[in-house]
Design a protein around this motif. Structure first.
Motif, PDB file in Angstrom:
ATOM      1  N   LEU A 393     -29.242 -49.002 -12.848  1.00 16.26           N
ATOM      2  CA  LEU A 393     -28.530 -50.167 -13.388  1.00 16.26           C
ATOM      3  C   LEU A 393     -27.028 -49.913 -13.460  1.00 16.26           C
ATOM      4  CD1 LEU A 393     -31.096 -50.745 -16.268  1.00 16.26           C
ATOM      5  CD2 LEU A 393     -31.178 -51.646 -13.953  1.00 16.26           C
ATOM      6  N   ASN A 394     -26.534 -49.142 -12.490  1.00 21.25           N
ATOM      7  CA  ASN A 394     -25.138 -48.702 -12.536  1.00 21.25           C
ATOM      8  C   ASN A 394     -24.101 -49.822 -12.663  1.00 21.25           C
ATOM      9  OD1 ASN A 394     -26.016 -46.109 -12.376  1.00 21.25           O
ATOM     10  ND2 ASN A 394     -25.777 -45.973 -10.151  1.00 21.25           N
ATOM     11  N   GLY A 395     -24.273 -50.861 -11.840  1.00 21.56           N
ATOM     12  CA  GLY A 395     -23.260 -51.914 -11.867  1.00 21.56           C
ATOM     13  C   GLY A 395     -23.427 -52.893 -13.024  1.00 21.56           C
ATOM     14  N   TYR A 396     -24.398 -52.648 -13.888  1.00 19.89           N
ATOM     15  CA  TYR A 396     -24.729 -53.620 -14.934  1.00 19.89           C
ATOM     16  C   TYR A 396     -23.877 -53.449 -16.182  1.00 19.89           C
ATOM     17  CZ  TYR A 396     -28.951 -55.353 -12.636  1.00 19.89           C
ATOM     18  OH  TYR A 396     -29.828 -55.962 -11.793  1.00 19.89           O
ATOM     19  N   SER A 397     -23.487 -54.577 -16.763  1.00 16.59           N
ATOM     20  CA  SER A 397     -22.862 -54.521 -18.076  1.00 16.59           C
ATOM     21  C   SER A 397     -23.955 -54.193 -19.082  1.00 16.59           C
ATOM     22  CB  SER A 397     -22.247 -55.883 -18.421  1.00 16.59           C
ATOM     23  OG  SER A 397     -23.285 -56.825 -18.618  1.00 16.59           O
ATOM     24  N   ALA A 398     -23.551 -53.820 -20.301  1.00 17.33           N
ATOM     25  CA  ALA A 398     -24.527 -53.470 -21.340  1.00 17.33           C
ATOM     26  C   ALA A 398     -25.504 -54.624 -21.564  1.00 17.33           C
ATOM     27  CB  ALA A 398     -23.805 -53.123 -22.640  1.00 17.33           C
ATOM     28  N   GLU A 399     -24.964 -55.834 -21.523  1.00 17.69           N
ATOM     29  CA  GLU A 399     -25.789 -57.016 -21.779  1.00 17.69           C
ATOM     30  C   GLU A 399     -26.800 -57.255 -20.654  1.00 17.69           C
ATOM     31  OE1 GLU A 399     -24.850 -61.682 -22.665  1.00 17.69           O
ATOM     32  OE2 GLU A 399     -23.173 -60.269 -22.659  1.00 17.69           O
ATOM     33  N   GLU A 400     -26.294 -57.133 -19.423  1.00 14.85           N
ATOM     34  CA  GLU A 400     -27.179 -57.321 -18.271  1.00 14.85           C
ATOM     35  C   GLU A 400     -28.280 -56.268 -18.244  1.00 14.85           C
ATOM     36  OE1 GLU A 400     -24.121 -59.232 -14.948  1.00 14.85           O
ATOM     37  OE2 GLU A 400     -24.108 -57.080 -15.326  1.00 14.85           O
ATOM     38  N   ALA A 401     -27.906 -55.034 -18.551  1.00 15.70           N
ATOM     39  CA  ALA A 401     -28.883 -53.947 -18.555  1.00 15.70           C
ATOM     40  C   ALA A 401     -29.956 -54.201 -19.612  1.00 15.70           C
ATOM     41  CB  ALA A 401     -28.185 -52.613 -18.816  1.00 15.70           C
ATOM     42  N   GLU A 402     -29.533 -54.652 -20.786  1.00 14.71           N
ATOM     43  CA  GLU A 402     -30.489 -54.939 -21.861  1.00 14.71           C
ATOM     44  C   GLU A 402     -31.483 -56.032 -21.431  1.00 14.71           C
ATOM     45  OE1 GLU A 402     -31.128 -53.491 -24.633  1.00 14.71           O
ATOM     46  OE2 GLU A 402     -32.456 -54.978 -25.552  1.00 14.71           O
ATOM     47  N   SER A 403     -30.966 -57.065 -20.801  1.00 20.24           N
ATOM     48  CA  SER A 403     -31.822 -58.159 -20.350  1.00 20.24           C
ATOM     49  C   SER A 403     -32.826 -57.653 -19.306  1.00 20.24           C
ATOM     50  CB  SER A 403     -30.946 -59.262 -19.778  1.00 20.24           C
ATOM     51  OG  SER A 403     -31.691 -60.089 -18.931  1.00 20.24           O
ATOM     52  N   TYR A 404     -32.331 -56.836 -18.392  1.00 18.41           N
ATOM     53  CA  TYR A 404     -33.195 -56.284 -17.356  1.00 18.41           C
ATOM     54  C   TYR A 404     -34.267 -55.365 -17.946  1.00 18.41           C
ATOM     55  CZ  TYR A 404     -34.727 -53.985 -13.143  1.00 18.41           C
ATOM     56  OH  TYR A 404     -35.504 -53.499 -12.129  1.00 18.41           O
ATOM     57  N   LEU A 405     -33.852 -54.521 -18.884  1.00 18.15           N
ATOM     58  CA  LEU A 405     -34.790 -53.566 -19.476  1.00 18.15           C
ATOM     59  C   LEU A 405     -35.846 -54.276 -20.327  1.00 18.15           C
ATOM     60  CD1 LEU A 405     -32.222 -50.790 -20.360  1.00 18.15           C
ATOM     61  CD2 LEU A 405     -34.055 -50.601 -18.673  1.00 18.15           C
ATOM     62  N   ARG A 406     -35.478 -55.396 -20.938  1.00 23.10           N
ATOM     63  CA  ARG A 406     -36.467 -56.175 -21.690  1.00 23.10           C
ATOM     64  C   ARG A 406     -37.493 -56.784 -20.744  1.00 23.10           C
ATOM     65  NH1 ARG A 406     -33.918 -59.274 -26.887  1.00 23.10           N
ATOM     66  NH2 ARG A 406     -32.880 -57.453 -27.758  1.00 23.10           N
ATOM     67  N   GLU A 407     -36.990 -57.253 -19.604  1.00 25.95           N
ATOM     68  CA  GLU A 407     -37.905 -57.811 -18.596  1.00 25.95           C
ATOM     69  C   GLU A 407     -38.882 -56.716 -18.132  1.00 25.95           C
ATOM     70  OE1 GLU A 407     -37.995 -61.009 -17.686  1.00 25.95           O
ATOM     71  OE2 GLU A 407     -39.690 -60.592 -16.366  1.00 25.95           O
ATOM     72  N   TYR A 408     -38.336 -55.533 -17.843  1.00 29.01           N
ATOM     73  CA  TYR A 408     -39.187 -54.401 -17.430  1.00 29.01           C
ATOM     74  C   TYR A 408     -39.449 -53.501 -18.630  1.00 29.01           C
ATOM     75  CZ  TYR A 408     -38.874 -56.161 -12.774  1.00 29.01           C
ATOM     76  OH  TYR A 408     -38.994 -56.985 -11.679  1.00 29.01           O
ATOM     77  N   ASN A 409     -40.022 -54.084 -19.650  1.00 31.75           N
ATOM     78  CA  ASN A 409     -40.294 -53.354 -20.891  1.00 31.75           C
ATOM     79  C   ASN A 409     -41.434 -52.349 -20.703  1.00 31.75           C
ATOM     80  OD1 ASN A 409     -42.867 -54.749 -21.353  1.00 31.75           O
ATOM     81  ND2 ASN A 409     -41.567 -56.541 -21.651  1.00 31.75           N
ATOM     82  N   ASP A 410     -41.802 -51.663 -21.786  1.00 39.13           N
ATOM     83  CA  ASP A 410     -42.810 -50.595 -21.695  1.00 39.13           C
ATOM     84  C   ASP A 410     -44.132 -51.052 -21.065  1.00 39.13           C
ATOM     85  OD1 ASP A 410     -40.964 -48.988 -22.833  1.00 39.13           O
ATOM     86  OD2 ASP A 410     -41.887 -48.921 -24.832  1.00 39.13           O
ATOM     87  N   TYR A 411     -44.479 -52.314 -21.252  1.00 38.38           N
ATOM     88  CA  TYR A 411     -45.754 -52.805 -20.717  1.00 38.38           C
ATOM     89  C   TYR A 411     -45.616 -53.237 -19.262  1.00 38.38           C
ATOM     90  CZ  TYR A 411     -46.764 -52.527 -25.618  1.00 38.38           C
ATOM     91  OH  TYR A 411     -46.911 -52.045 -26.883  1.00 38.38           O
TER      92      TYR A 411
END
Ligand code: ZN
Ligand code: ZN
Length: 584
Positions: A393-411
């Motif tokens: 997620l190198n090019g991602y802002s903190a906000e974008e990364a958070e949104s992406y990581l929530r989408e690809y959450n632990d489940y």
């Protein structure tokens, strides 16, 4: 070789293999094998660009100039293939050859459909782009740089004529594909401004050769720029409201569905199944939300609107995710856990001699969006490693990364790994490579490949891999996406659905994000039918399994079913079905 002469010799070459009388089925298979070899050789001669992209490098130096003569040649090849196939009764062939026979026949039919009815060459200007043709040559890891540059140089000489021909063919294009052509051709300029000049500098070519190639690079670049400015200045301004729609309509859609997906069902029949599944998933997600509510949102009153409640629950549990630095190691750690579960539950034999390599997606393969995908070797380079490419997620802002990581959450990350890696795409690929048919590698059925990856998600859940309500909720959300991909693609092309209707479906009913919905709509305007392959393949595989389970009753063995299913290579599910139900 004169490309027009080619057509005349097809029939002679292909029929020459059927001279011997066929006495036994062993003979039939032997002769069919010879035919296949010649067929593939001719296929590459007719389609040199496709050959290179599959890792067959004999025609790397050829860039075909499109046009009616070229179409005639390709059609003549399809007809001669068909004539030849008709002399056979596929029943006389082995299971492996029977499916190859079907796939070759499907190729001939698709070719005729594409040129005579679909006519993508006329209305899709993004068909004309030489970036891929250069990339596929340069990407060959088994050839020396100088050899590759010589091949590219020979292609470059045809680039100006290539785009002149394209301008003559394009007729009433769609706005969407015109814009795509402009964007993609701008992307390809990189080859002429950086990739080729840099490679040329590093090469051992003689000074005169370098000089000649430099001229050809400049001329090719000018031709691409000329094409872009023609599209921008002459084509685009004329594309008013009466421009051709990107929607292909019911009739073409059914035909393309039949040839692309190769299902036992029509698109309309499968559409009904997708709607039914969606209704089931909505109900189940509602029940799970009620069950999980006290644990996560007990202090909040549950909204009357079930869809709103489901969305709140999904948003709440999505907070369980890894941080951006641990994305790749988290994926890496999960793979042995999946393997252990599959082995202990007798699900399928995994080839332990070919472990999957997880790596950061190489720079040149980054397509912009983050994600993870399997990068598998082509049919001519089977020994090359298979990689699980993970985009960081190198090019991602903190906000974008958070949104992406929530989408690809632990489940969801677990479902992704099942789908892409084990026992999804990666495992299917290992089995497919054991089936030595080059035909199945070239014409591999997309719905079978995607269907398998979607089927194993459901199968793993049913076998008890992470049997928690949270995991089921997210599996259902994922499965909902597969069903909705079908629903939106069908409705966009056949029922005039607007972007707003697609957004309503995905955001309100399938619990996705606005950005995802926007991207999905764009994808469906540029492709047709491809988005249906996931749900169709999954449904057909699942139905086949249930049917065999019923037939075999207590004798049914899940592991045996999986291994037999994959043993036929990437053939259409309907063909595998026929073979498995007939006890082949
Ligand atoms: Zn967070
Ligand atoms: Zn997939």
């Amino acid at each position: 070789m004169n490309r027009i002469l080619l057509a005349a010799i097809f029939i002679a070459v292909l029929t020459a293999c059927n001279q011997k009388s066929v006495n036994t089925s062993a003979d039939a298979d032997k002769i069919f094998d010879t035919f296949k070899e010649r067929f593939v050789e001719k296929l590459w001669e007719v389609n040199p660009g496709w050959a290179t992209s599959q890792g067959y490098h004999k025609y790397d130096s050829v860039l075909v100039i499109p046009g009616p003569e070229e179409d005639k040649l390709v059609l003549a090849f399809a007809d001669s293939v068909d004539t030849w196939l008709q002399q056979w009764k596929p029943e006389a062939l082995s299971a492996a050859n029977k499916t190859d026979w079907q796939l070759i026949k499907n190729y001939a039919e698709y070719t005729r459909f594409y040129i005579n009815e679909f006519k993508g060459g006329e209305w899709n200007p993004s068909n004309y782009n030489v970036g891929g043709a250069i990339f596929d040559v340069m990407d060959n890891r088994n050839a020396a740089l100088d050899t590759k540059l010589k091949a590219v140089n020979s292609k470059l000489k045809n680039v100006p004529a290539f785009f002149e021909a394209a301008k003559g063919i394009i007729h009433n294009p769609t706005k969407e594909h015109t814009q795509l052509a402009i964007d993609q051709n701008k992307g390809s300029l990189y080859f002429f401004t950086a990739v080729l000049p840099d490679s040329l500098k590093a090469s051992g070519l003689a000074a005169t050769e370098k000089e000649e190639m430099t001229k050809n690079i400049a001329a090719a670049k000018q031709a691409v720029e000329g094409y872009i400015s023609w599209l921008e200045k002459e084509v685009q301004p004329k594309l008013g409201d009466s421009a051709r729609s990107f929607r292909i309509g019911k009739e073409l859609y059914e035909k393309k569905f039949k040839l692309d997906v190769n299902s036992q069902y029509s698109a309309a029949e499968m559409y009904k199944k997708a709607e039914e599944r969606k209704a089931y998933l909505t109900a189940e997600m509602g029940k799970l939300t009620e069950q999980l509510w006290p644990k996560y949102l007990g202090k909040t009153k549950m909204p009357q609107d079930k869809a709103v409640a489901i969305r709140m629950m999904i948003d709440e549990i999505s907070k369980q995710h890894c941080n951006r630095d641990s994305f790749l190691p988290t994926i890496e750690k999960q793979l042995p856990q999946l393997t252990a579960f599959i082995n202990s539950h007798n699900i399928i034999d995994l080839d332990s001699t070919k472990p999957l390599k997880v790596r950061k997606t190489p720079e040149y393969m980054e397509g912009g969006g983050a994600g993870a995908s399997i990068n598998s070797p082509g049919p001519y380079d089977k020994d090359a490693a298979t990689y699980y490419n993970v985009s960081l997620l190198n090019g991602y802002s903190a906000e974008e990364a958070e949104s992406y990581l929530r989408e690809y959450n632990d489940y969801v990350l677990q479902i992704l790994n099942i789908h892409e890696a084990i026992p999804g795409h990666y495992t299917q690929l290992i089995y497919s490579n054991r089936s030595p048919s080059i035909i199945k590698s070239i014409f591999g059925n997309g719905a079978m490949v995607e269907g398998w990856a979607c089927y194993v998600e459901r199968m793993m859940m049913e076998e008890g891999y992470n049997d928690s309500p949270e995991m089921w909720l997210f599996y259902y959300k994922w499965n909902m996406r597969e069903a909705c991909n079908f629903i939106l693609d069908y409705n966009i092309h056949c029922n005039n659905w607007s972007e707003q209707q697609v957004k309503d479906l995905l955001v309100k009913e399938a619990f996705q994000q606005e950005a995802e919905a926007k991207g999905k709509y764009k994808r469906a305007t540029l492709t047709q039918v491809q988005l249906t392959s996931y749900f169709t393949g999954l449904t057909e595989i699942y139905e086949l399994r249930e049917e065999i389970k019923k037939k075999q009753a207590e004798k049914f063995d899940l592991k045996k079913f999986h291994e037999q299913f994959l043993s036929y290579g990437s053939a259409p599910v309907k063909d595998i079905r026929a073979l498995m139900l007939n006890g082949n």
